[in-house]
Design a protein around this motif. Structure first.
Motif, PDB file in Angstrom:
ATOM      1  N   ARG A  30       0.805  -1.227   0.000  1.00 43.64           N
ATOM      2  CA  ARG A  30       0.000   0.000   0.000  1.00 43.64           C
ATOM      3  C   ARG A  30       0.834   1.272   0.000  1.00 43.64           C
ATOM      4  O   ARG A  30       0.339   2.341  -0.340  1.00 43.64           O
ATOM      5  N   VAL A  31       2.108   1.176   0.368  1.00 46.84           N
ATOM      6  CA  VAL A  31       2.953   2.368   0.441  1.00 46.84           C
ATOM      7  C   VAL A  31       3.303   2.846  -0.968  1.00 46.84           C
ATOM      8  O   VAL A  31       3.790   2.072  -1.788  1.00 46.84           O
ATOM      9  N   PRO A  32       3.031   4.128  -1.269  1.00 51.16           N
ATOM     10  CA  PRO A  32       3.457   4.649  -2.564  1.00 51.16           C
ATOM     11  C   PRO A  32       4.984   4.680  -2.624  1.00 51.16           C
ATOM     12  O   PRO A  32       5.635   5.131  -1.684  1.00 51.16           O
ATOM     13  N   MET A  33       5.527   4.160  -3.703  1.00 45.71           N
ATOM     14  CA  MET A  33       6.987   4.114  -3.862  1.00 45.71           C
ATOM     15  C   MET A  33       7.375   4.780  -5.170  1.00 45.71           C
ATOM     16  O   MET A  33       6.616   4.773  -6.131  1.00 45.71           O
ATOM     17  N   PRO A  34       8.595   5.334  -5.216  1.00 45.82           N
ATOM     18  CA  PRO A  34       9.104   5.891  -6.463  1.00 45.82           C
ATOM     19  C   PRO A  34       9.448   4.762  -7.427  1.00 45.82           C
ATOM     20  O   PRO A  34       9.337   3.585  -7.095  1.00 45.82           O
ATOM     21  N   LYS A  35       9.903   5.125  -8.605  1.00 43.36           N
ATOM     22  CA  LYS A  35      10.220   4.109  -9.610  1.00 43.36           C
ATOM     23  C   LYS A  35      11.324   3.156  -9.151  1.00 43.36           C
ATOM     24  O   LYS A  35      11.271   1.964  -9.418  1.00 43.36           O
ATOM     25  N   PHE A  36      12.334   3.669  -8.441  1.00 41.67           N
ATOM     26  CA  PHE A  36      13.426   2.828  -7.946  1.00 41.67           C
ATOM     27  C   PHE A  36      13.600   3.017  -6.446  1.00 41.67           C
ATOM     28  O   PHE A  36      13.442   4.126  -5.934  1.00 41.67           O
ATOM     29  N   VAL A  37      13.937   1.931  -5.774  1.00 40.23           N
ATOM     30  CA  VAL A  37      14.164   1.964  -4.326  1.00 40.23           C
ATOM     31  C   VAL A  37      15.432   1.184  -3.994  1.00 40.23           C
ATOM     32  O   VAL A  37      15.798   0.233  -4.682  1.00 40.23           O
ATOM     33  N   TRP A  38      16.122   1.648  -2.936  1.00 38.98           N
ATOM     34  CA  TRP A  38      17.211   0.884  -2.349  1.00 38.98           C
ATOM     35  C   TRP A  38      16.582  -0.019  -1.305  1.00 38.98           C
ATOM     36  O   TRP A  38      15.764   0.430  -0.502  1.00 38.98           O
ATOM     37  N   VAL A  39      16.948  -1.275  -1.310  1.00 37.84           N
ATOM     38  CA  VAL A  39      16.425  -2.231  -0.338  1.00 37.84           C
ATOM     39  C   VAL A  39      17.604  -2.864   0.394  1.00 37.84           C
ATOM     40  O   VAL A  39      18.562  -3.306  -0.228  1.00 37.84           O
ATOM     41  N   ALA A  40      17.518  -2.882   1.711  1.00 35.46           N
ATOM     42  CA  ALA A  40      18.500  -3.595   2.537  1.00 35.46           C
ATOM     43  C   ALA A  40      17.747  -4.713   3.242  1.00 35.46           C
ATOM     44  O   ALA A  40      16.762  -4.470   3.932  1.00 35.46           O
ATOM     45  N   GLU A  41      18.185  -5.943   3.017  1.00 34.29           N
ATOM     46  CA  GLU A  41      17.584  -7.096   3.674  1.00 34.29           C
ATOM     47  C   GLU A  41      18.448  -7.482   4.867  1.00 34.29           C
ATOM     48  O   GLU A  41      19.666  -7.561   4.759  1.00 34.29           O
ATOM     49  N   LEU A  42      17.807  -7.708   6.004  1.00 32.19           N
ATOM     50  CA  LEU A  42      18.503  -8.046   7.236  1.00 32.19           C
ATOM     51  C   LEU A  42      18.270  -9.514   7.556  1.00 32.19           C
ATOM     52  O   LEU A  42      17.176 -10.036   7.366  1.00 32.19           O
ATOM     53  N   SER A  43      19.301 -10.160   8.031  1.00 30.85           N
ATOM     54  CA  SER A  43      19.192 -11.575   8.334  1.00 30.85           C
ATOM     55  C   SER A  43      20.223 -11.938   9.389  1.00 30.85           C
ATOM     56  O   SER A  43      20.940 -11.080   9.898  1.00 30.85           O
ATOM     57  N   ASN A  44      20.298 -13.211   9.690  1.00 33.02           N
ATOM     58  CA  ASN A  44      21.364 -13.700  10.557  1.00 33.02           C
ATOM     59  C   ASN A  44      21.978 -14.936   9.897  1.00 33.02           C
ATOM     60  O   ASN A  44      21.502 -15.403   8.855  1.00 33.02           O
ATOM     61  N   ARG A  45      23.002 -15.455  10.468  1.00 32.81           N
ATOM     62  CA  ARG A  45      23.757 -16.553   9.860  1.00 32.81           C
ATOM     63  C   ARG A  45      22.884 -17.781   9.571  1.00 32.81           C
ATOM     64  O   ARG A  45      22.976 -18.387   8.515  1.00 32.81           O
ATOM     65  N   ASP A  46      22.030 -18.152  10.521  1.00 34.85           N
ATOM     66  CA  ASP A  46      21.198 -19.342  10.338  1.00 34.85           C
ATOM     67  C   ASP A  46      20.132 -19.145   9.267  1.00 34.85           C
ATOM     68  O   ASP A  46      19.879 -20.036   8.463  1.00 34.85           O
ATOM     69  N   LEU A  47      19.495 -17.967   9.258  1.00 36.31           N
ATOM     70  CA  LEU A  47      18.442 -17.712   8.274  1.00 36.31           C
ATOM     71  C   LEU A  47      18.999 -17.600   6.861  1.00 36.31           C
ATOM     72  O   LEU A  47      18.405 -18.103   5.911  1.00 36.31           O
ATOM     73  N   ILE A  48      20.125 -16.913   6.707  1.00 37.45           N
ATOM     74  CA  ILE A  48      20.661 -16.672   5.369  1.00 37.45           C
ATOM     75  C   ILE A  48      21.041 -17.974   4.667  1.00 37.45           C
ATOM     76  O   ILE A  48      20.984 -18.067   3.444  1.00 37.45           O
TER      77      ILE A  48
END
Length: 101
Positions: A30-48
């Motif tokens: 639902r959030v309006p976003m521009p054409k391009f976005v920077w995305v940072a994904e967060l995880s930990n050693r076990d999940l990744i």
């Protein structure tokens, strides 16, 4: 992992990701976003190891004057259109599949 994505591609990934619960999914879509976005994904050693993440940060990549953002971490979701006000919503955020395109 940090990457540049088109908002259309990223929202398509979110809509098709069956591991994202319905409330966080709806909030992101639902959030309006521009054409391009920077995305940072967060995880930990076990999940990744299983290609899973448990948090994300989305920042406008097209406008230097408008610094909107979305951030989701375990149990919390934050949203701001202008960084003057950051809204926190408590939502369940279970680990979900990372973005690959």
């Amino acid at each position: 992992k940090v990457f540049l994505a088109s908002s259309r591609s990223y929202k398509d990934y979110v809509s098709l990701n069956s591991l994202i619960d319905s409330l966080p999914k709806e909030l992101i879509l639902r959030v309006p976003m521009p054409k391009f976005v920077w995305v940072a994904e967060l995880s930990n050693r076990d999940l990744i190891k299983n290609n899973l993440i448990n948090g994300l940060l989305i920042v406008d990549a097209t406008e230097t004057k408008h610094h909107g953002l979305i951030a989701g971490f375990i149990g919390n979701y934050y949203f701001s259109e202008n960084l003057n006000e950051i809204v926190q919503i408590n939502v369940p955020l279970q680990p979900f599949k990372n973005y690959s395109n």
